[in-house]
Design an enzyme around this catalytic site. Structure first.
Site, PDB file in Angstrom:
ATOM      1  N   CYS A   1      -1.907   4.060   7.062  1.00 53.06           N
ATOM      2  CA  CYS A   1      -2.958   4.185   8.084  1.00 53.06           C
ATOM      3  C   CYS A   1      -2.528   3.451   9.356  1.00 53.06           C
ATOM      4  O   CYS A   1      -2.195   2.259   9.301  1.00 53.06           O
ATOM      5  CB  CYS A   1      -4.269   3.629   7.559  1.00 53.06           C
ATOM      6  SG  CYS A   1      -4.827   4.438   6.044  1.00 53.06           S
TER       7      CYS A   1
ATOM      8  N   CYS B   1      -4.293   0.050  10.263  1.00 54.08           N
ATOM      9  CA  CYS B   1      -4.455  -0.953   9.211  1.00 54.08           C
ATOM     10  C   CYS B   1      -4.358  -2.369   9.772  1.00 54.08           C
ATOM     11  O   CYS B   1      -3.430  -2.691  10.519  1.00 54.08           O
ATOM     12  CB  CYS B   1      -3.390  -0.763   8.137  1.00 54.08           C
ATOM     13  SG  CYS B   1      -3.509  -1.961   6.782  1.00 54.08           S
TER      14      CYS B   1
ATOM     15  N   CYS C   1       0.846  -1.192   0.000  1.00 56.84           N
ATOM     16  CA  CYS C   1       0.000   0.000   0.000  1.00 56.84           C
ATOM     17  C   CYS C   1       0.884   1.246   0.000  1.00 56.84           C
ATOM     18  O   CYS C   1       2.004   1.229   0.506  1.00 56.84           O
ATOM     19  CB  CYS C   1      -0.912  -0.001   1.225  1.00 56.84           C
ATOM     20  SG  CYS C   1      -2.162   1.321   1.193  1.00 56.84           S
TER      21      CYS C   1
END
Length: 353
Positions: A79, A82, A75
């Site tokens: 975040c 996650c 990714c």
């Protein structure tokens, strides 16, 4: 004595007698030590007396109606909460992935959701697009969907593959750019919200149902998102309570430390109450979320989250769907309770394109 004499006199009968005795002892010890049973020539007395089905024999097998395929873990966002992190960079070859998708369709799959990681990152979305087209055009699945952060999506992808996609869900946890930066829902200083609105327009233009996913955590718990959600008008707004998964976003081996993002059940309920006027809101607490998804990882292994971590099955490419799904930990009742089955084909939706 007459029976014993007959058995001894006939080698064939003697062999059958020994085989039966062997199966009885093998079945008995397999129950004590969980040893695999190798006897196939005769059904043992103990096995016949046991009415509990063996999950691997295909009886009472779970049907994979809706499957979430996390085909990549990589990714471009970071975040902090996650729960499916970049622990590997592996992606199956396209033909192997298609083989697995075909096996799932043959086992009863109606909906496939592609996720990650960020699914548009690998091969700039071409790999994803080819799977989307295969599932809709070749497998003729009623529903094909994607969950993305939206940062890598280009209009030309919609032009090429939009016709084969039913639903596109974009993850957005806040309508404040600074909050998104704090969460990690960003890449550099690019505007996550500008992308969100742009993709919303593309979905309308290319006739793809638009959905929003939000993870509620300590950084956005007090936010009122009503105005933006009404303006964006998604078909569904999935609102998740931040979830801890050992080995992913919690524990020594995790790539994220999500403990600081965790909120209480009461805080989550307060957020839901604040947005109770929004009809498309679909709430998912930790209880509803944890075991109610059929998750396939990058190796096409089902992930069992019942112990608070992700324990993988064997790959469906190696053992088939029926055997692998027995180790998925899937809670079908909770799947239905949380509204997992809904109108998920855009052909059946009443939308203004």
């Amino acid at each position: 004595m007459g029976l014993l004499s007959a058995v001894i006199a006939s080698p064939k009968m003697l062999l059958h007698f020994i085989s039966t005795i062997y199966c009885i002892f093998e079945s008995f010890f397999s129950r004590i030590h969980h040893w695999p049973t190798a006897c196939k020539g005769a059904r043992s007395v103990l096995a016949a007396a046991d009415s509990k089905p063996n999950p691997a024999d295909g009886r009472d097998a779970t049907i994979p109606t809706s499957v979430n395929y996390h085909f990549t873990r990589k990714c471009n966002y970071k975040c902090g909460f996650c729960f499916h992190t970049a622990k590997t960079s592996f992606v199956l070859p396209l033909e192997e992935a298609k083989k697995g998708l075909k096996l799932l369709k043959q086992s009863g799959m109606e909906k496939i959701n592609f996720s990650g990681g960020e699914p548009f990152l690998h091969d700039r979305g071409e790999f994803l697009g080819k799977m989307v087209r295969f599932c809709k055009q070749d497998l003729q699945l009623p529903s094909v969907s994607i969950v993305s952060n939206g940062s890598m999506i280009k209009e030309k992808w919609f032009q090429r593959y939009g016709n084969f996609l039913d639903i596109l869900a974009i993850s957005c946890d806040s309508f404040d750019e600074e909050t998104n930066q704090l969460i990690g829902r960003a890449q550099g200083r690019k505007s996550h919200l500008d992308n969100l609105y742009k993709i919303r327009n593309w979905c309308q233009q290319y006739k793809v149902a638009f959905k929003i996913n939000s993870v509620i955590n300590t950084f956005n718990i007090d936010e009122d998102m009503t105005e933006h959600i009404i303006q964006l008008d998604p078909v569904r707004w999935k609102v998740f309570q931040c979830l801890l998964i050992d080995g992913e976003n919690a524990g020594e081996s995790a790539l994220r430390e999500a403990e600081r993002f965790v909120i209480s059940d009461q805080q989550f309920q307060e957020f839901l109450d604040r947005h109770s006027s929004i009809s498309c809101l679909v709430p998912e607490s930790n209880e509803k979320m944890r075991n109610s998804y059929l998750i396939l990882d990058e190796y096409m292994r089902f992930l069992d989250c019942r112990a608070g971590r992700k324990d993988p099955s064997k790959s469906i490419l190696d053992v088939g769907v029926k055997e692998a799904i027995c180790f998925s930990g899937f809670d079908e009742k909770m799947f239905l309770k949380r509204g997992g089955k809904y109108v998920w084909s855009k052909a059946d939706m009443t939308l203004e394109w």
